[in-house]
Design an enzyme around this catalytic site. Structure first.
Site, short mmCIF file in Angstrom:
data_model
loop_
_atom_site.label_atom_id
_atom_site.label_comp_id
_atom_site.label_asym_id
_atom_site.label_seq_id
_atom_site.Cartn_x
_atom_site.Cartn_y
_atom_site.Cartn_z
N ARG A 6 0.80 -1.22 0.00
CA ARG A 6 0.00 0.00 0.00
C ARG A 6 0.83 1.27 0.00
NH1 ARG A 6 -2.99 -3.81 1.57
NH2 ARG A 6 -1.08 -4.39 2.59
N THR A 7 1.79 1.35 0.90
CA THR A 7 2.47 2.63 1.06
C THR A 7 3.21 3.00 -0.23
OG1 THR A 7 2.67 2.18 3.40
CG2 THR A 7 4.06 3.94 2.52
N LYS B 191 25.54 -3.42 -1.32
CA LYS B 191 27.00 -3.33 -1.45
C LYS B 191 27.61 -2.59 -0.25
CE LYS B 191 26.72 -2.71 -6.46
NZ LYS B 191 26.97 -1.70 -7.50
N ARG C 61 11.41 4.09 3.24
CA ARG C 61 11.04 3.13 4.30
C ARG C 61 12.27 2.32 4.63
NH1 ARG C 61 5.92 -0.83 4.40
NH2 ARG C 61 5.03 1.14 5.12
C1 NCD Z 1 1.90 -0.91 8.17
C2 NCD Z 1 3.40 -0.70 8.32
O1 NCD Z 1 4.15 -0.88 7.36
O2 NCD Z 1 3.77 -0.30 9.41
N1 NCD Z 1 1.51 -1.14 6.84
C3 NCD Z 1 1.21 -0.08 6.04
O3 NCD Z 1 2.03 0.76 5.76
N2 NCD Z 1 -0.05 0.03 5.61
C4 NCD Z 1 1.35 -1.92 9.10
C5 NCD Z 1 1.94 -3.27 9.10
O4 NCD Z 1 2.84 -3.60 8.32
O5 NCD Z 1 1.48 -4.07 9.93
#
Ligand code: NCD
Length: 308
Positions: free
Chosen positions: A51-52, A80, A101
């Site tokens: 999703r993100t 690397k 992320r």
């Molecule tokens: C969440 C995350 O990555 O923290 N997911 C998301 O971004 N929708 C929740 C999860 O992974 O449980």
């Protein structure tokens, strides 16, 4: 130049403005279709995501911009041994804005300090996930109409769940909010959330172990997955993973207008029979994620909305 590391990087007024922009985008998408023509979003994901990452990419494409990036540490020079600081310096030459992320808490902050472009924290370890919080807020606002006077139950892995930490930080800024924190003893919210966030701001909260005992007087139930990847050993995960399962029977104990949110992915914590209940709004929530990310990109890039 502005970054987004935590929901608190936006004031309440700015957050509300961003949510109302997201609302306008939902109603009039054509108005924004070329707002980011020629701009590029980099998505640098060192951890899995559906999703993100995809909602960030969809958001930029909906605005007329383009996207580039990587979706695992293995497919970037991190494999690397390159540092996040060096990577972001380079990405700054290729893109106009970056969503990152990373499994380590604070990685997005480190990146922002070396970056020449706005950096958005798309999740840093078990710490924060501010764009999920904006998604959650838009869901609550669209479906409840307000943020104040709400009793919010957060259930599951409150220790490692970064969405939980960010949501608590954001919601305590609205009046008359009360939390019911439902978790097994081992997965309680970190103590700094209790002392420095809830108690320091005089926000009422209760901690409980049984969802059945809590569900009856909640306005919102925010379910979460047990964060397997943050456990030190598999045995503990296996012991905890099915601690909560929200099913039809438990939903019978809930108010007729209680909303069930979940950042997703779901594993076992919500039985699929609940999906058809009108109070289950987690798939709608995922859709709102695109509008808030569009609003966020416009805001951080400083796009002049009057010219659209
Ligand atoms: C969440 C995350 O990555 O923290 N997911 C998301 O971004 N929708 C929740 C999860 O992974 O449980």
């Amino acid at each position: 130049m502005r970054h987004l590391m935590s929901p608190l990087d936006l004031s309440v007024a700015e957050t509300n403005e961003l949510l109302s922009l997201a609302g306008d985008i939902e109603k009039h998408p054509e108005k924004y279709a070329h707002a980011c023509d020629g701009k590029k979003l980099a998505t640098c994901f060192y951890e899995p995501s559906t999703r993100t990452r995809l909602s960030f990419e969809a958001a930029m494409l909906n605005l007329g911009g383009s996207v580039l990036g990587f979706h695992s540490a293995d497919s970037s020079s991190a494999a690397k041994g390159e540092s996040v600081s060096d990577t972001i310096r380079v990405i700054s030459c290729y893109a106009d804005i970056c969503a990152i992320r990373h499994p380590k808490e604070g990685a997005a902050l480190v990146a922002s300090q070396k970056s020449g472009i706005p950096v958005i924290n798309a999740g840093d370890g078990g710490h924060q996930h501010p764009t999920q919080t904006l998604t959650d807020l838009l869901t609550i606002y669209n479906l409840k109409g307000h943020f104040d006077h709400l009793k919010i139950g957060l259930c599951g892995d409150l220790k490692f769940g970064r969405t939980v930490h960010s949501l608590i930080n954001a919601l305590i800024r609205y009046p008359d909010i009360e939390f019911v924190l439902v978790s097994p003893e081992e997965l309680r919210v970190p103590s700094y959330i209790r002392t420095d966030v809830l108690e320091a701001n005089h926000v009422p909260y209760r901690e409980m172990e049984k969802l059945e005992d809590a569900i009856g007087d909640l306005d919102i139930l925010y379910m979460t997955r047990v964060q397997r990847e943050r456990f030190f050993n598999e045995e503990d995960y296996v012991r905890m993973k099915d601690f909560y399962i929200l099913d039809k029977e438990k939903m019978r104990l809930a108010k007729p207008d209680m909303l069930v949110l979940h950042p997703l992915p779901r594993v076992n914590e919500i039985s699929i029979e609940v999906d058809d209940d009108p109070r289950a709004v987690y798939f709608k929530q995922a859709k709102y994620g695109v509008y808030v990310r569009m609003a966020l990109i416009l805001t951080l890039l400083g796009i002049n909305l009057n010219k659209l």
